[in-house]
Design a protein around this motif. Structure first.
Motif, short mmCIF file in Angstrom:
data_model
loop_
_atom_site.label_atom_id
_atom_site.label_comp_id
_atom_site.label_asym_id
_atom_site.label_seq_id
_atom_site.Cartn_x
_atom_site.Cartn_y
_atom_site.Cartn_z
N PRO A 44 -1.52 -31.84 43.16
CA PRO A 44 -1.90 -31.06 44.34
C PRO A 44 -3.17 -31.56 45.03
O PRO A 44 -3.26 -31.51 46.25
CB PRO A 44 -2.10 -29.64 43.77
N ASN A 45 -4.14 -32.03 44.26
CA ASN A 45 -5.36 -32.56 44.84
C ASN A 45 -5.05 -33.82 45.63
O ASN A 45 -4.94 -34.91 45.08
CB ASN A 45 -6.38 -32.86 43.74
N SER A 47 -2.24 -34.02 47.41
CA SER A 47 -0.77 -34.10 47.52
C SER A 47 -0.28 -35.51 47.21
O SER A 47 0.44 -36.13 47.99
CB SER A 47 -0.30 -33.65 48.91
N HIS A 343 -2.31 -32.34 52.85
CA HIS A 343 -3.02 -31.40 51.98
C HIS A 343 -3.92 -30.56 52.88
O HIS A 343 -4.81 -31.06 53.53
CB HIS A 343 -3.83 -32.13 50.90
N TYR A 411 -1.38 -26.70 48.63
CA TYR A 411 -1.88 -27.50 49.74
C TYR A 411 -0.76 -28.06 50.62
O TYR A 411 -1.03 -28.63 51.67
CB TYR A 411 -2.77 -28.63 49.24
#
Length: 455
Positions: A44-45, A47, A343, A411
């Motif tokens: 997620p950080n 994407s 994101h 995100y």
């Protein structure tokens, strides 16, 4: 998954959708494993997507299944997948306005069963926006726009063509002002199609409008949800009116938008029909919140929706692999977001670079909040209220939303439509995650089987 020449039978698609729904449930806010012929790890950080296999894949899977966040973080570091935060908890502050929607006509000739705008009047007296109000809104949009940049002006309602004269004059004013300031302006309109004329088609083509037609199915299916105010069906009238628009598409693009309710879930049939009609794109949006509570999608209906969306997505994949254009907008947009690693801490520009303007000169977070206190952002006389705007941007940041902070899709999703979430909560999280999980799988398949397909 093997892609056959024909769409998978309904049972197979339902089984696939069920498996995806199970696999997409969040196990960690830091990573998500997408199994397939080529398994992928979604971070997620930022994407970010990485191909994983063998012992690395198995160890990540065990850490996720056990909920062992320390082990997972250690694995990410050892694999070189850790990174500084791409999105922090700092909210936007007084961002520049780049898009406005004008509620040019807060009235409508239709009686849709679920209308978020309360039959077009937004809960008040039916009215039209004055030309002076429209021009002042355009001034607000353009006055602070730097030279060489672009702004977007959208006309909505109600039915915006109920105030055709003001719409046309506002468009001409915006073009002249943009040329004088050395900026670009794009135009769009969402219309029910019942009032569109050939002259309107020529006007939209001249100014390069993105035209969205609200159509909720074919024939009686559409008529049951979108009748005229007197109860008469509207589908036949709309079809007669659309011919010139679809035929003239050059600078203008004409798309169909389908609001999905429990009564019109046969999406593959609708998608194919609308594509054959010549729409530039076709998109589906589930009804999660209506003014009167009618026709909203519950969990059971959202599960059926997922099956139908995946069926449409599989058709998209097959057409792409065959070298055919298949303008399924939900799929196209999802694949673009995945491809560029989108994101974001918000689901859209509402209350940030985008706002809605009411006929009464009030500013709101978006067109759906017109006349609703939760989304007030100021007015045309005094401008954007920085305290209201920045308070909104702080409270609506995905890092301040629950259960978003624990979700791998936060995100990409941004927390969900503000208007729906404030009124109903997050009723569609499982559906959204499942759809994103499927589209990430599809992105890998298309990249592997047809490199450069989207260029």
């Amino acid at each position: 998954m093997h892609l056959t020449a024909e769409i998978e039978p309904a049972v197979a698609v339902a089984r696939l959708a069920g498996a995806i729904a199970a696999q997409s449930r969040p196990k960690s806010p830091s990573a998500h494993l997408i199994r397939g012929r080529q398994s992928q790890l979604f971070i997620p950080n930022g994407s970010r997507l990485y191909a994983v296999a063998g012992d690395v894949e198995q160890r990540i899977a065990r850490a996720l299944d056990a909920g062992d966040e320390m082990e997972l973080q250690d694995l990410l570091v050892r694999c070189g997948l850790s990174a500084p935060d791409y999105v922090d908890n700092t909210p936007l502050e007084s961002p520049r306005l780049y898009a406005l929607s004008l509620a040019i006509a807060q009235k409508c000739n239709m009686g849709c069963t679920y209308c978020y705008a309360d039959q077009g009047s937004f809960g008040g007296q039916a009215k039209s926006m004055s030309l002076d109000t429209a021009l002042r809104a355009i001034d607000l949009l353009m006055d602070q726009c730097p030279e060489g940049e672009k702004v977007q002006l959208t006309f909505l309602g109600g039915e915006p063509l109920a105030n055709r004269k003001a719409l046309r004059e506002a468009t001409a004013y915006a073009v002249a002002k943009a040329e004088k300031k050395g900026i670009k302006v794009g135009f769009s309109i969402t219309t029910n199609g019942t009032m569109v004329t050939e002259a309107d088609a020529r006007f939209f083509e001249e100014y390069g409008f993105a035209v969205t037609i609200s159509l909720d199915g074919i024939g009686k299916s559409h008529d049951a949800l979108r009748p005229m105010k007197g109860g008469k069906g509207s589908f036949g009238l709309i079809m007669r009116n659309l011919g010139p628009l679809l035929a003239m598409q050059g600078k203008m693009q004409v798309s169909a938008r389908v609001t999905v309710t429990p009564r019109n879930l046969d999406l593959p049939v609708v998608l194919d029909e609308f594509i054959q009609m010549g729409f530039h794109s076709v998109g589906f949006s589930p009804l999660l919140r209506s003014m009167n509570g009618r026709d909203e999608m519950g969990q059971e209906e959202l599960s059926v929706l997922l099956e139908n969306m995946i069926a449409c997505g599989l058709n998209f994949e097959k057409n792409v692999l065959a070298g055919k254009r298949y303008p399924f907008l939900n799929m196209v947009n999802a694949l673009k977001e995945i491809d560029k690693g989108t994101h974001r801490p918000y689901p859209c520009g509402a209350g940030a670079g985008y706002m809605g303007v009411s006929a009464d000169e009030e500013l709101f977070a978006c067109h759906r909040f017109v006349n609703e206190d939760e989304g007030k952002m100021g007015n045309l006389s005094t401008g954007i209220d920085a305290s209201l705007q920045n308070g909104w941007l702080s409270s609506r940041h995905v890092s301040n939303q629950s259960p978003c902070t624990q979700c791998w899709a936060r995100y990409l999703c941004g927390g969900g439509c503000h208007h729906e979430v404030i009124a109903k909560g997050r009723t569609a999280c499982d559906y959204i995650r499942s759809w994103l999980h499927y589209t990430i799988q599809a992105h890998e398949r298309l990249a592997r089987l047809k490199p450069g397909w989207n260029r």
